[in-house]
Structure formats: C-alpha cells, structure tokens
Design an enzyme around this catalytic site. Structure first.
Site: not given
Lengths: 283, 283
Positions: A159-161
């Site tokens: 769940d990253s940028t």
C-alpha cells in the site's frame, strides 16, 4: 490563503490534474522522508497530501482501502498472517482486521509521521490500531520483507505511494523476490497499480518484474478513486502458481459491513474492459 | 498562455476539480446558447469545454459514449428507432449506429456549433453522421420530444450537459412525460446521471421526476469517466413497467468492437456498491 480556495495536484505523468476546494491548511510536517500536509476541504472532509500528491480524503478513502484488502482476503483460502508494506494511514489495516480469521497483521511503513497525522486527522482509519492482532512498525519495508522468515506470510499488501521517491524500491524484482520468498506457497501479493487508463505501461512493467521474481498468475482489479489521478485506479494480485479462486460464498456472507466492496463488485472487477485486457495480454 | 499550462474545471457542486495539461487553445465560439472552447492537450488529445465544463476528450470519451448507448440497446428486445437529445458531439450517435438492427437514429441538439466543433476537432466521433439511418437536427430537444408521435420511439437517450443552463429542462417531470408518451410500451429512457459518489441526491431527484412522469423501473449504471468531476459517472435507464432483461447472448456476440463495453462490464455495472444501492433504495 483566502478561504475557500482550490488545491490541485498536477499529475505530470498523465497530464491530468485533480483538486479539492479547501477551507484551511490544518497541518504540515517535513519528515525525514517526505512532506506531509493536511487540509480541511469543503466537501471531502480532511485531505492528506504527501509530497504534493493526494493520498487520502475522509470521504472517498473507503474505495481504495476496501479494494486493496477484501479481494485478496476473499481469494486466499484461509488468510491468517497479513503484512502491509506502507499503508501508514492505517486504513488498509483496519479493513484487513475485519476478517475474523486473520490472526496477525503487520503494518510496516517507513514514515511514522504518516501514522501520527492519520491518528489526528483520520482517527476512524486508526480505530483498529489497538487490536491485539495488529503490529505497527515504522521501518524500511524493503528490509522488512528481505528479512521476513521464508514461507511465513499468507498475504503481502503493498500500500505504497507512487513509484517515485521512497516507494520506488517497492516496484522492482528485488523487492518482489523478497515477497515471493516470504509468502507461503498459496500466498498472494497485492500491489496498488495506478490508473488503468493512463498507466497501463506501469502495470505491464510491474507484472513483468513480478514475473521475474517468480510470480506466475496475475489479476488486475480496477475501481473508482476520485482523489487519485483520473479517478480510476487499480490493484494487482499476484500468485506463485495457482489461479484466483474467489471464495464467493464467504464474501456474500461476510460478517462486516462495507460501503463499496461486495461479492458482485469483486466479480465485476475481474472483467477487464477490452482495452485493458488487450494491453495486459488477457484478451 | 505559456505552453504547456494547466486547464482546470472547478466543479462547485461537489467541491472537486479536474484538469488537463494543454499546449494551446485551438478555438472558441460563443453560440446563442453557450461558450464552446477547444484545447489541444499534451496527453488526452483535444478537449472540448462548454461554459467551462469539460465535455469530451479524444482519449477518454469512449467510456461515456459506449455506456450511454450499448446497455440500453442490449436491454431493449429489438431497438429500431432511437432518439438522442443533446449529444451534439455525435459520439453517442456513432455508437447507436453500430447496432445493425437500428433503422433510424435522430440526434436533436439545440446547438449546431457543438456539432461543427466536433466535426473539426473530433472527426472520429462524427464518422457515422453520413449514415442514411442518421437524422441530425439542431433544435430544442424539449420541443422535439413534446411533439414526437406517441408510441413511436424505442429508446430515448438524453445525452445532455449538467442540469443547469440549457440542459436544466431535461431533468424534470414535464420533459420526462414527453419521453414517456413518445416511447413505445417497451421503450427505454436513458439519462446521463452525474457522479454516483457526490451527486446521489441528483440521481434520487431525477428518478423521482421520472416516476412522476410514469416510469416505474430504474437502473443506474456507474462507469469511469476521467474528464468528468470525480472521474466516476453514471447513466440511468428508466422503463414504463417491465424490468431490465439484458440480452446477454447478443451482447457477447455483438458484431462490432468496443474499448470499454462488454457483456461482463454491463453485468458488473448492474451491481451497485452498497452505499449507492442504499441511497437509491435498492439494498
């Protein structure tokens, strides 16, 4: 700033922009990793930006968080151990912990300030942080996955940028190899995979890196997400060998409420539009 | 304007904005009804704005045009006569005419300048304008429907701008009564119905007006549309009495290509997210 004013994110990669009308800037912190800003909007609740990119609004984050978690958890036969890399706003963690079968959920975000800001401005996303099954770490997700015991994890959710800056290392073969090793044989990797309309090349490249790391089957699920560029986003699931047997009956009987996710929405998202299927070699 | 620059639409109703990076303004005309502007964007082809609202981009208009036409045409048992109110860019007309069974498609837009601009800057949308089945009128759509022979039309598609200004009269009981009268007993009315995330009240109000006009069954289908506010849009189908029997086999065997629409996408769109279903009284 004279309120109300308009706050824009110009997404250079796609040549498109999104924006919200805001009343006030509530907070700003420069962490060792990135600049985090919080605005109060007129219609979307609070808005968090990281390095100028919209990350979360109070009003629409449920779309992303539900789709990053429930499709994978209702595909794995019996997920007990879940690792979230990134996800510092704790919204994905909350959704994962809605599944009674989950025994342990580790959230490893490099930037403690994201979680501190979420606790203050998005407390509803953090309401499960005290769950005894939750372990919240502030550490390098790349190192965490590299050091993870082999075959110990059922689901890894990245769940990253966007794949620039701190998150760049979460989209390549080396990282995906760590995930592959940490996952059990029936494990699932989930990665947020940007907009299916304008970033198909990124999804293709990401799947190629996952493939080099040993993953063999993929599933990209589109969903609406107004606060991200184009308003249309996706997650991509990857497995070591098996297909994606959706536990449809369990999804229909899920013991918790959702705003967006349902068994039918899940099934619908599996049918890619022809232009996406073609680009991903699935047509 | 120093190119490239960013062009925004601030959607006051929802407190959200969308934008595109543009190289140049290509054209502008003030018609008797509205201001039409054309920009060349860096990544989305040409962009048409009407009174400052994004209407069409070269890149993403297929989503809207396919979803405004094919779900209704594959729901009606045998659509032969179709009327499009608005739709001056001719994109919906093109999609309707892909159906070999359609014998006549009337497009009635009040503003000839929209079509003239589409012919020049979106020629691909106008490629079926010379089809002998097409009749292109520049007239008041409200009057056209009021004067339409009763029971003469299979499908009415209201492909309008937002319910303010010239299009305001296309969202009320009087107009829907004209549509109801013009439609055959098994006819279908389709109306673009704005964003399901932020304009649920508008969809509720529109359905209520349709109900007062005699329509009894409704179906709202969401779809992605980056150039419209929130990037998530919808159309609403209304019938006089019958349900919505989807001709799934025909949709699977359709004799033309699409980029977004498929039988599975159509089925998927019929499953509303819980928060939408609840607001529309369908849960």
């Amino acid at each position: 700033m004279t309120a109300p004013n308009w706050l824009y994110e110009n997404f250079e990669t796609a040549g498109s922009a999104i924006g919200f009308r805001v009343n006030a800037k509530l907070d700003e912190v420069q962490s060792p990793f990135q600049k985090i800003e919080i605005y109060e909007s007129t219609d979307w609740g609070n808005v968090m930006l990281i390095d100028g990119a919209m990350m979360v609004t109070t009003r629409d984050n449920f779309l992303y968080h539900e789709m990053m978690s429930h499709p994978a958890l209702f595909t794995h036969a019996a997920p007990k151990t879940v690792v979230i890399i990134g996800g510092g706003d704790c919204g994905t963690l909350r959704e994962v912990l809605r599944h009674p079968g989950v025994e342990k959920a580790v959230q490893c975000d490099i930037d403690e300030q994201v979680t501190r800001m979420a606790e203050k401005y998005f407390p509803e996303l953090c309401e499960s942080n005290g769950d005894p099954r939750a372990e919240i770490l502030f550490d390098d997700g790349i190192a965490y996955m590299a050091n993870c015991a082999p075959g110990s994890v059922d689901i890894v959710i990245v769940d990253s940028t966007d794949p620039v800056g701190p998150a760049e290392g979460l989209f390549n073969k080396a990282f995906f190899e760590s995930c592959h090793r940490a996952l059990k044989d029936d494990g699932i990797l989930v990665q947020q995979s940007e907009s299916p309309l304008v970033l198909l090349e990124l999804i293709q490249a990401m799947r190629a890196e996952m493939g080099k790391a040993g993953f063999t089957t993929f599933q990209t699920l589109p969903f609406p997400q107004p606060c991200y560029p184009t308003g249309w986003w996706s997650c991509t699931l990857a497995r070591k060998g098996q297909g994606f047997d959706f536990r449809e009956a369990d999804a229909r009987a899920k013991p918790f409420e959702t705003l967006y996710y349902t068994a039918d929405i899940h099934k619908g998202a599996q049918s890619l539009p022809p232009f996406v299927a073609k680009a991903l070699g699935e047509s």
